[in-house]
Design a protein around this motif. Sequence first.
Motif, mmCIF file in Angstrom:
data_model
loop_
_atom_site.group_PDB
_atom_site.id
_atom_site.type_symbol
_atom_site.label_atom_id
_atom_site.label_comp_id
_atom_site.label_asym_id
_atom_site.label_seq_id
_atom_site.Cartn_x
_atom_site.Cartn_y
_atom_site.Cartn_z
ATOM 1 N N PHE A 45 0.740 -1.001 0.011
ATOM 2 C CA PHE A 45 0.088 -0.082 -0.023
ATOM 3 C C PHE A 45 0.778 1.209 -0.125
ATOM 4 O O PHE A 45 0.523 2.205 -0.652
ATOM 5 N N VAL A 46 1.838 1.287 0.614
ATOM 6 C CA VAL A 46 2.895 2.398 0.911
ATOM 7 C C VAL A 46 3.674 2.926 -0.223
ATOM 8 O O VAL A 46 4.069 3.792 -0.525
ATOM 9 N N ILE A 47 4.040 1.672 -1.224
ATOM 10 C CA ILE A 47 5.109 1.716 -2.172
ATOM 11 C C ILE A 47 4.833 3.085 -3.070
ATOM 12 O O ILE A 47 5.371 3.631 -3.433
ATOM 13 N N PRO A 48 3.542 2.819 -3.537
ATOM 14 C CA PRO A 48 3.124 4.079 -4.530
ATOM 15 C C PRO A 48 3.362 5.473 -3.743
ATOM 16 O O PRO A 48 3.808 6.504 -4.357
ATOM 17 N N LEU A 49 2.984 5.657 -2.506
ATOM 18 C CA LEU A 49 3.065 6.920 -1.581
ATOM 19 C C LEU A 49 4.563 7.287 -1.723
ATOM 20 O O LEU A 49 5.147 8.388 -1.742
ATOM 21 N N ILE A 50 5.230 5.985 -1.360
ATOM 22 C CA ILE A 50 6.902 6.226 -1.157
ATOM 23 C C ILE A 50 7.417 7.022 -2.753
ATOM 24 O O ILE A 50 8.288 7.802 -2.750
ATOM 25 N N ILE A 51 7.000 6.287 -3.735
ATOM 26 C CA ILE A 51 7.471 6.704 -5.068
ATOM 27 C C ILE A 51 7.233 8.234 -5.425
ATOM 28 O O ILE A 51 7.965 8.946 -5.758
ATOM 29 N N ALA A 323 16.007 9.926 -2.055
ATOM 30 C CA ALA A 323 15.798 8.899 -1.090
ATOM 31 C C ALA A 323 16.233 9.352 0.417
ATOM 32 O O ALA A 323 16.944 10.089 0.579
ATOM 33 N N PRO A 324 15.191 9.104 1.460
ATOM 34 C CA PRO A 324 15.501 9.643 2.851
ATOM 35 C C PRO A 324 16.768 9.338 3.288
ATOM 36 O O PRO A 324 17.229 8.170 3.205
ATOM 37 N N GLY A 325 16.967 10.045 4.261
ATOM 38 C CA GLY A 325 18.392 9.818 5.313
ATOM 39 C C GLY A 325 18.062 8.929 6.133
ATOM 40 O O GLY A 325 18.577 9.267 7.398
ATOM 41 N N VAL A 326 17.387 7.858 6.009
ATOM 42 C CA VAL A 326 17.036 7.015 7.104
ATOM 43 C C VAL A 326 17.536 5.664 6.652
ATOM 44 O O VAL A 326 17.775 5.267 5.475
ATOM 45 N N PRO A 327 18.094 4.663 7.469
ATOM 46 C CA PRO A 327 18.431 3.444 7.003
ATOM 47 C C PRO A 327 17.536 2.642 6.208
ATOM 48 O O PRO A 327 16.076 2.536 6.529
ATOM 49 N N GLY A 328 18.003 2.326 4.895
ATOM 50 C CA GLY A 328 17.132 1.362 4.068
ATOM 51 C C GLY A 328 16.231 2.401 3.204
ATOM 52 O O GLY A 328 15.525 1.902 2.515
ATOM 53 N N GLY A 329 16.632 3.653 3.093
ATOM 54 C CA GLY A 329 15.716 4.317 2.141
ATOM 55 C C GLY A 329 15.904 4.018 0.669
ATOM 56 O O GLY A 329 14.896 4.046 0.054
ATOM 57 N N ALA A 330 17.096 3.578 0.282
ATOM 58 C CA ALA A 330 17.238 3.390 -1.114
ATOM 59 C C ALA A 330 16.518 2.051 -1.452
ATOM 60 O O ALA A 330 15.962 2.000 -2.557
ATOM 61 N N VAL A 331 16.408 1.166 -0.554
ATOM 62 C CA VAL A 331 15.650 -0.128 -1.237
ATOM 63 C C VAL A 331 14.179 0.215 -1.287
ATOM 64 O O VAL A 331 13.494 -0.351 -1.912
ATOM 65 N N MET A 332 13.860 1.122 -0.161
ATOM 66 C CA MET A 332 12.428 1.089 -0.176
ATOM 67 C C MET A 332 11.982 2.289 -1.370
ATOM 68 O O MET A 332 10.813 1.977 -2.085
ATOM 69 N N ALA A 333 12.728 3.039 -1.929
ATOM 70 C CA ALA A 333 12.629 3.853 -2.945
ATOM 71 C C ALA A 333 12.511 2.856 -4.346
ATOM 72 O O ALA A 333 12.017 3.217 -5.231
ATOM 73 N N ALA A 334 13.304 1.636 -4.229
ATOM 74 C CA ALA A 334 13.564 1.007 -5.465
ATOM 75 C C ALA A 334 12.440 -0.037 -5.323
ATOM 76 O O ALA A 334 12.442 -0.854 -6.415
ATOM 77 N N LEU A 335 11.705 -0.264 -4.537
ATOM 78 C CA LEU A 335 10.665 -1.384 -4.278
ATOM 79 C C LEU A 335 9.833 -1.459 -5.689
ATOM 80 O O LEU A 335 9.448 -2.509 -6.213
ATOM 81 N N GLY A 336 9.341 -0.332 -6.022
ATOM 82 C CA GLY A 336 8.491 -0.128 -7.042
ATOM 83 C C GLY A 336 8.986 -0.761 -8.428
ATOM 84 O O GLY A 336 8.456 -1.266 -9.271
ATOM 85 N N LEU A 337 10.242 -0.327 -8.510
ATOM 86 C CA LEU A 337 11.017 -0.931 -9.840
ATOM 87 C C LEU A 337 11.532 -2.275 -9.819
ATOM 88 O O LEU A 337 11.143 -3.080 -10.842
ATOM 89 N N LEU A 338 11.552 -2.818 -8.536
ATOM 90 C CA LEU A 338 11.636 -4.424 -8.460
ATOM 91 C C LEU A 338 10.370 -5.155 -8.841
ATOM 92 O O LEU A 338 10.559 -6.017 -9.471
ATOM 93 N N LYS A 339 9.315 -4.617 -8.607
ATOM 94 C CA LYS A 339 7.910 -5.453 -8.875
ATOM 95 C C LYS A 339 7.569 -4.869 -10.043
ATOM 96 O O LYS A 339 7.317 -6.050 -10.757
ATOM 97 N N THR A 340 7.875 -3.716 -10.685
ATOM 98 C CA THR A 340 7.258 -3.537 -12.181
ATOM 99 C C THR A 340 8.337 -3.905 -13.176
ATOM 100 O O THR A 340 7.875 -4.680 -14.284
ATOM 101 N N MET A 341 9.755 -3.832 -13.001
ATOM 102 C CA MET A 341 10.646 -3.891 -14.094
ATOM 103 C C MET A 341 11.260 -5.583 -13.988
ATOM 104 O O MET A 341 11.641 -5.714 -15.015
ATOM 105 N N LEU A 342 11.106 -5.946 -12.816
ATOM 106 C CA LEU A 342 11.917 -7.254 -12.748
ATOM 107 C C LEU A 342 10.766 -8.342 -12.343
ATOM 108 O O LEU A 342 11.318 -9.481 -12.084
ATOM 109 N N GLY A 343 9.643 -8.058 -11.959
ATOM 110 C CA GLY A 343 8.450 -8.944 -11.616
ATOM 111 C C GLY A 343 8.744 -9.607 -10.199
ATOM 112 O O GLY A 343 8.217 -10.475 -10.098
#
Length: 384
Positions: A45-51, A323-343
Motif C-alpha cells: 500500500f505504501v510503495i506508490p506513496l513512497i514513489i 531517498a530519505p536519510g534513514v536506514p534502508g531508504g534506497a531499497v524502499m525507493a527501489a521497491l516499485g522498480l523491483l516489482k514492475t521492471m523485474l517482476g
Amino acid sequence: MKSFGLLPRIIVAIIAGIIAGTFAPDAFIRILATFNGLFGNFLGFVIPLIIIGFIAPGIGSIGKGAGKLLGMTTLIAYCSTIIAGLVAFFTAKAIYPSILSNQAAKAFENPEKALLEPFFSVEMTPIMGVMSALLLAFALGLGMAAIKGDTLQKAMDEFRQIIEIIIEKIIIPLLPIHILGIFANMTQGGQVSAIMSVFAKVFIMIIILHILYLCVQYTAAGTIRKQSPLRMLKTMLPAYFTALGTQSSASTIPVTLEKTKQMGVKGRIADFSVPLLATIHLSGSTITLVSCSMAVMLLQGETYSFASMLPFILMLGVTMIAAPGVPGGAVMAALGLLKTMLGFDATMVSLMIALYLAQDSFGTACNVTGDGALTAIVDKLNKE
C-alpha cells in the motif's frame, strides 16, 4: 532499542528466525506468517506513496535554480551511479553462475508448499499501481521544475516528510520482526541453508565491489587534479566510518564536507556539491541493489539479461533521488522498480529487503566516500 543499530537488529532477527524455525511449533510460525502477510500488504500500500513522496519533490528541487554547476554535478553523479550498476551487473553475471549455482538449483522447488500459511490476511489495496505512481511522480517533478511557483513544491516536501516518518517510525522498526518471520518460515521449510550461503557470498562480493569502485573514483579524481588518489582516499576515511555507524548520508554531511575541503576543494564548491550529492549520488547503494536483485532472481529460478537489467539500472539512478536519510531508504525507493521492471513477488521483495539491509551501512559508506571524489572532480572541471 534506538541505540541498538539496525544492522545488529537484522542479524539478531535472522538468528532468532533460524532458531524459531528449528524449534518452535507450527502455530507460532503461522503467527509470524500472519504478521508478515499484514506487513507485506501494508508495504504494498505504501510503495506508490513512497514513489510519489520521494521522486516528485526530488526532481522538482533539483530542477529549480538550475545552473551550470548544478547540471554538471547532477550529470556526473548520475553517470557514476549508472556505471556502478553496470559494474555490479557484469560482475554478478560472471561470478554468480559458479558461486550460486548449487543454491539456485535446490533453494525453492515449491516455495508455496514449503512455507506455512498465515491464519488470516487483510487486503490493503494501493491507491494506484506502481507504474501509475512513477508516471505521476515524474509528471509532478518535471512540472514543478518548469514552473516558478513554490506552493506545490512545499506541499510535496511536506508529503515527503510524512512518508519519511512512516518509514522511520513504522516500517524500519518492524522490519526485524518481518525478517525474523521470513527466516523462521524458511527454516521450518528447509530452505534456510541455501539462503544463508547466498547471503555470505553476495555480501563478500558487494563489499569488494564497493572498495574497488571507490578506488576507481579516486583514481579518476586524483588523475584530473594531479593529486595522490591514496592520499585523497585516506583523507575521506573518517566520512566512510561515520557513515558506517550512522547508516545515513544526510547525517554524515558535516564530516564529508570537512574532509572534502581538506582535500583542497574550494569551499564554495564543497558547500554546494556535498549536500546535493548526499541525495542524488548512490553508487554504493546501486551496486548493492543490482547485486542483490540478481541473486534473488537466481535463487527463485528467474532469468536475467542485460536487456532486462539495463532499464532497471537507468531508472535506479533517477528513482533514488532524494531517498530519505534513514536506514534502508534506497531499497524502499527501489521497491516499485523491483516489482514492475523485474517482476518481484512478495517473497522476492522480502528476501531483497533482508539482503539489502544486512549491508546497508556499507553501501551508505561507499556513497558518502564517493561524494568526496565527485566533488573534487566538479571543483576541477568548474571554470567559474
